[in-house]
Write a protein that holds these residues in place. Structure first.
Motif, PDB file in Angstrom:
ATOM      1  N   LYS A  14      -6.315   1.178 -19.171  1.00 47.83           N
ATOM      2  CA  LYS A  14      -6.054   2.614 -19.188  1.00 47.83           C
ATOM      3  C   LYS A  14      -6.030   3.200 -17.780  1.00 47.83           C
ATOM      4  CE  LYS A  14      -8.090   3.377 -23.768  1.00 47.83           C
ATOM      5  NZ  LYS A  14      -9.150   4.083 -24.541  1.00 47.83           N
ATOM      6  N   ALA A  15      -6.694   2.541 -16.850  1.00 45.42           N
ATOM      7  CA  ALA A  15      -6.765   3.035 -15.479  1.00 45.42           C
ATOM      8  C   ALA A  15      -5.669   2.447 -14.591  1.00 45.42           C
ATOM      9  CB  ALA A  15      -8.132   2.704 -14.882  1.00 45.42           C
ATOM     10  N   HIS A  16      -5.302   1.220 -14.859  1.00 46.86           N
ATOM     11  CA  HIS A  16      -4.399   0.449 -13.997  1.00 46.86           C
ATOM     12  C   HIS A  16      -2.979   1.007 -14.051  1.00 46.86           C
ATOM     13  CE1 HIS A  16      -2.018  -3.077 -12.694  1.00 46.86           C
ATOM     14  NE2 HIS A  16      -3.121  -3.512 -12.116  1.00 46.86           N
ATOM     15  N   LEU A  17      -2.478   1.528 -12.909  1.00 46.77           N
ATOM     16  CA  LEU A  17      -1.140   2.116 -12.861  1.00 46.77           C
ATOM     17  C   LEU A  17      -0.074   1.071 -12.541  1.00 46.77           C
ATOM     18  CD1 LEU A  17      -1.913   5.390 -10.869  1.00 46.77           C
ATOM     19  CD2 LEU A  17      -1.310   5.213 -13.299  1.00 46.77           C
ATOM     20  N   ALA A  18      -0.356   0.237 -11.556  1.00 43.99           N
ATOM     21  CA  ALA A  18       0.574  -0.795 -11.096  1.00 43.99           C
ATOM     22  C   ALA A  18      -0.216  -1.684 -10.140  1.00 43.99           C
ATOM     23  CB  ALA A  18       1.789  -0.180 -10.398  1.00 43.99           C
ATOM     24  N   ALA A  19       0.433  -2.697  -9.597  1.00 45.60           N
ATOM     25  CA  ALA A  19      -0.259  -3.596  -8.675  1.00 45.60           C
ATOM     26  C   ALA A  19       0.625  -3.933  -7.491  1.00 45.60           C
ATOM     27  CB  ALA A  19      -0.674  -4.878  -9.392  1.00 45.60           C
ATOM     28  N   PHE A  58       3.640  -2.324 -13.815  1.00 42.61           N
ATOM     29  CA  PHE A  58       3.493  -0.902 -14.135  1.00 42.61           C
ATOM     30  C   PHE A  58       2.970  -0.747 -15.561  1.00 42.61           C
ATOM     31  CE2 PHE A  58       6.655  -0.755 -10.748  1.00 42.61           C
ATOM     32  CZ  PHE A  58       6.287   0.372 -10.021  1.00 42.61           C
ATOM     33  N   SER A  59       2.068   0.191 -15.731  1.00 41.81           N
ATOM     34  CA  SER A  59       1.564   0.467 -17.076  1.00 41.81           C
ATOM     35  C   SER A  59       2.396   1.566 -17.725  1.00 41.81           C
ATOM     36  CB  SER A  59       0.099   0.899 -17.024  1.00 41.81           C
ATOM     37  OG  SER A  59      -0.006   2.245 -16.581  1.00 41.81           O
ATOM     38  N   SER A  60       2.198   1.737 -19.014  1.00 41.01           N
ATOM     39  CA  SER A  60       2.932   2.764 -19.754  1.00 41.01           C
ATOM     40  C   SER A  60       2.478   4.162 -19.354  1.00 41.01           C
ATOM     41  CB  SER A  60       2.731   2.563 -21.258  1.00 41.01           C
ATOM     42  OG  SER A  60       1.348   2.617 -21.593  1.00 41.01           O
ATOM     43  N   VAL A  61       1.364   4.257 -18.628  1.00 40.49           N
ATOM     44  CA  VAL A  61       0.864   5.548 -18.165  1.00 40.49           C
ATOM     45  C   VAL A  61       1.800   6.133 -17.105  1.00 40.49           C
ATOM     46  CG1 VAL A  61      -1.065   6.703 -16.987  1.00 40.49           C
ATOM     47  CG2 VAL A  61      -1.513   4.886 -18.648  1.00 40.49           C
ATOM     48  N   VAL A  62       2.505   5.272 -16.397  1.00 34.59           N
ATOM     49  CA  VAL A  62       3.394   5.715 -15.326  1.00 34.59           C
ATOM     50  C   VAL A  62       4.717   6.194 -15.919  1.00 34.59           C
ATOM     51  CG1 VAL A  62       4.584   5.050 -13.202  1.00 34.59           C
ATOM     52  CG2 VAL A  62       2.346   4.059 -13.748  1.00 34.59           C
ATOM     53  N   PRO A  63       5.084   7.460 -15.746  1.00 31.98           N
ATOM     54  CA  PRO A  63       6.350   7.966 -16.278  1.00 31.98           C
ATOM     55  C   PRO A  63       7.547   7.210 -15.681  1.00 31.98           C
ATOM     56  CG  PRO A  63       4.924   9.775 -15.620  1.00 31.98           C
ATOM     57  CD  PRO A  63       4.300   8.517 -15.087  1.00 31.98           C
ATOM     58  N   PHE A  80      -5.345   0.925  -8.981  1.00 30.12           N
ATOM     59  CA  PHE A  80      -4.279  -0.067  -8.818  1.00 30.12           C
ATOM     60  C   PHE A  80      -4.850  -1.473  -8.703  1.00 30.12           C
ATOM     61  CE2 PHE A  80      -2.585   3.824  -6.828  1.00 30.12           C
ATOM     62  CZ  PHE A  80      -1.363   3.945  -7.486  1.00 30.12           C
ATOM     63  N   GLY A  81      -4.048  -2.442  -9.093  1.00 25.42           N
ATOM     64  CA  GLY A  81      -4.370  -3.823  -8.778  1.00 25.42           C
ATOM     65  C   GLY A  81      -4.026  -4.081  -7.322  1.00 25.42           C
ATOM     66  N   TRP A  82      -4.849  -4.876  -6.652  1.00 21.96           N
ATOM     67  CA  TRP A  82      -4.630  -5.177  -5.238  1.00 21.96           C
ATOM     68  C   TRP A  82      -4.536  -6.683  -5.049  1.00 21.96           C
ATOM     69  CZ3 TRP A  82      -2.739  -2.826  -1.288  1.00 21.96           C
ATOM     70  CH2 TRP A  82      -2.965  -3.263   0.016  1.00 21.96           C
ATOM     71  N   ALA A  94       0.832  -1.202   0.000  1.00 23.50           N
ATOM     72  CA  ALA A  94       0.000   0.000   0.000  1.00 23.50           C
ATOM     73  C   ALA A  94       0.867   1.252   0.000  1.00 23.50           C
ATOM     74  CB  ALA A  94      -0.926  -0.013   1.218  1.00 23.50           C
ATOM     75  N   TYR A  95       1.950   1.227   0.765  1.00 24.17           N
ATOM     76  CA  TYR A  95       2.863   2.370   0.815  1.00 24.17           C
ATOM     77  C   TYR A  95       3.465   2.650  -0.568  1.00 24.17           C
ATOM     78  CZ  TYR A  95       7.006   5.140   2.021  1.00 24.17           C
ATOM     79  OH  TYR A  95       7.978   6.119   2.077  1.00 24.17           O
ATOM     80  N   MET A  96       3.917   1.609  -1.246  1.00 25.95           N
ATOM     81  CA  MET A  96       4.519   1.797  -2.570  1.00 25.95           C
ATOM     82  C   MET A  96       3.490   2.309  -3.578  1.00 25.95           C
ATOM     83  SD  MET A  96       7.190  -1.421  -2.871  1.00 25.95           S
ATOM     84  CE  MET A  96       6.023  -2.711  -2.444  1.00 25.95           C
ATOM     85  N   LEU A  97       2.272   1.802  -3.498  1.00 26.15           N
ATOM     86  CA  LEU A  97       1.216   2.316  -4.382  1.00 26.15           C
ATOM     87  C   LEU A  97       0.945   3.783  -4.061  1.00 26.15           C
ATOM     88  CD1 LEU A  97      -1.416  -0.591  -4.490  1.00 26.15           C
ATOM     89  CD2 LEU A  97       0.573  -0.228  -5.950  1.00 26.15           C
TER      90      LEU A  97
END
Length: 362
Positions: free
Chosen positions: A250-255, A295-300, A238-240, A141-144
């Protein structure tokens, strides 16, 4: 005795006369039987899915030495006691209960079956043949939160929360601390659905948070409904417990991905070897039980780098999310500078940290 000797002599004589060869076949050891009890369906793509992936991996790694079975959708009621008894009666040498609400039922059944090992996930009661285990979900949770703090445009985060137990409160706080460590303007609000797995309620809560201006969502519930709602409304999530990107790319940043197999393999190996001892097993990033991934491509790249640096800090032990100075929701300091909140304190957490809005249900 005389007949036994006579039969032995006769057998030896036959072998001597006929030249028969006496061959002894080793009897293969029976595989260790282990049972798993799940709160939800194995296809929830969250908590139960992650446990079941861990079960399958541990069994595969045993190379035939372990045979597992599972029962899914077991409510945290008296029915759970029946399921635990049934698994013990069927000869399972170790039984895993994977939800906090199974605790009292497991304590009772463990006393009735002293020759069976019981392991309770997220609990705190132990016995001679009852241990507890967990993964440090708050590290995920902290990393997300670090990613959320970097990605939010409106500085408002939302959490779809399940049941107000210390585990979930701890995760909301860690998410907020991670976000505010990179963006002090961040605030977090939670909506509680009072269920671990209820896609309909999870979706409603996600939509309510979005309507309140939250543009990045985390969840402590088990279905991908939050990611799906975020995708529909054009916000981030995020995925949990596992990768949920296929439900909202398109919404999913990372898990935050959980790897229960490391705990299951350790426990099964110890039970098989006769070296298992009761206790409290709580593993995190440094043990390979928690990771931020997918991580998705949306995340720089720069944001991904910061998150991975925090992961490396958790792995090395140089970073702890709950390191002072920290204040509670009212602004009162509860942890002095340089101090680290202990495991005992984390397991009793019943308050929000600074930056979390709203109240915790009673």
């Amino acid at each position: 005795m005389f007949l036994t000797k006579l039969k032995t002599f006769a057998t030896a004589a036959i072998i001597a006369v006929t030249g028969m060869t006496c061959v002894t076949h080793a009897v293969a050891a029976e595989p260790l039987k282990a049972g798993f009890v799940y709160i939800g369906p194995v296809g929830d793509h969250g908590w139960t899915y992650a446990h079941d992936e861990g079960r399958k991996a541990a069994e595969a790694q045993s190379k035939g030495g372990v045979k597992t079975t599972f029962v899914e959708n077991v409510p945290e009621t008296a029915d759970a006691e029946r399921v635990f008894r049934d698994l013990a009666q069927k000869g399972n040498k170790v039984v895993f209960g994977t939800s906090f609400g199974y605790m009292n039922q497991m304590v009772k059944v463990a006393k009735a079956f002293p020759n069976t090992i019981f392991m309770h996930a997220t609990g705190y009661k132990t016995g001679a043949n009852l241990g507890v285990y967990d993964v440090r979900t708050y590290e995920g949770a902290y990393m997300l939160g670090v990613v959320a703090g970097k990605m939010s445009k409106g500085n408002k985060l939302g959490v779809v929360a399940s049941i107000p137990v210390p585990e979930v409160i701890r995760n909301i706080n860690a998410f907020t601390l991670g976000a505010r460590s990179v963006n002090p303007a961040i605030t977090t609000r939670a909506i509680w659905v009072n269920s671990w797995f209820d896609p309909g309620k999870e979706r409603e809560a996600a939509l309510a948070l979005i309507s309140q201006g939250c543009d990045v969502l985390m969840q402590n519930t088990d279905s991908p409904a939050v990611v799906q709602a975020a995708q529909e409304k054009g916000v981030l999530a995020f995925g949990w417990d596992s990768d949920m990107s296929k439900f909202g790319g398109k919404a999913h940043l990372a898990a935050s991905v959980l790897n229960w197999s490391v705990i299951y393999k350790k426990t099964l190996d110890e039970v098989a070897a006769g070296t298992w001892k009761t206790g409290d097993l709580w593993w995190g990033v440094k043990d390979g039980a928690v990771n931020i991934d997918n991580f998705s491509s949306v995340v720089p790249p720069a944001v991904k780098k910061v998150a991975e640096e925090r992961r490396d800090g958790l792995k090395s032990g140089k970073l702890h999310p709950f390191t002072g100075p920290l204040k509670d929701q009212s602004g009162k300091e509860f942890l002095a500078a340089g101090k680290v909140y202990s495991d005992a304190e984390l397991k009793k957490m019943d308050f929000y940290v600074e930056g979390v809005e709203g109240t915790i249900p009673k």
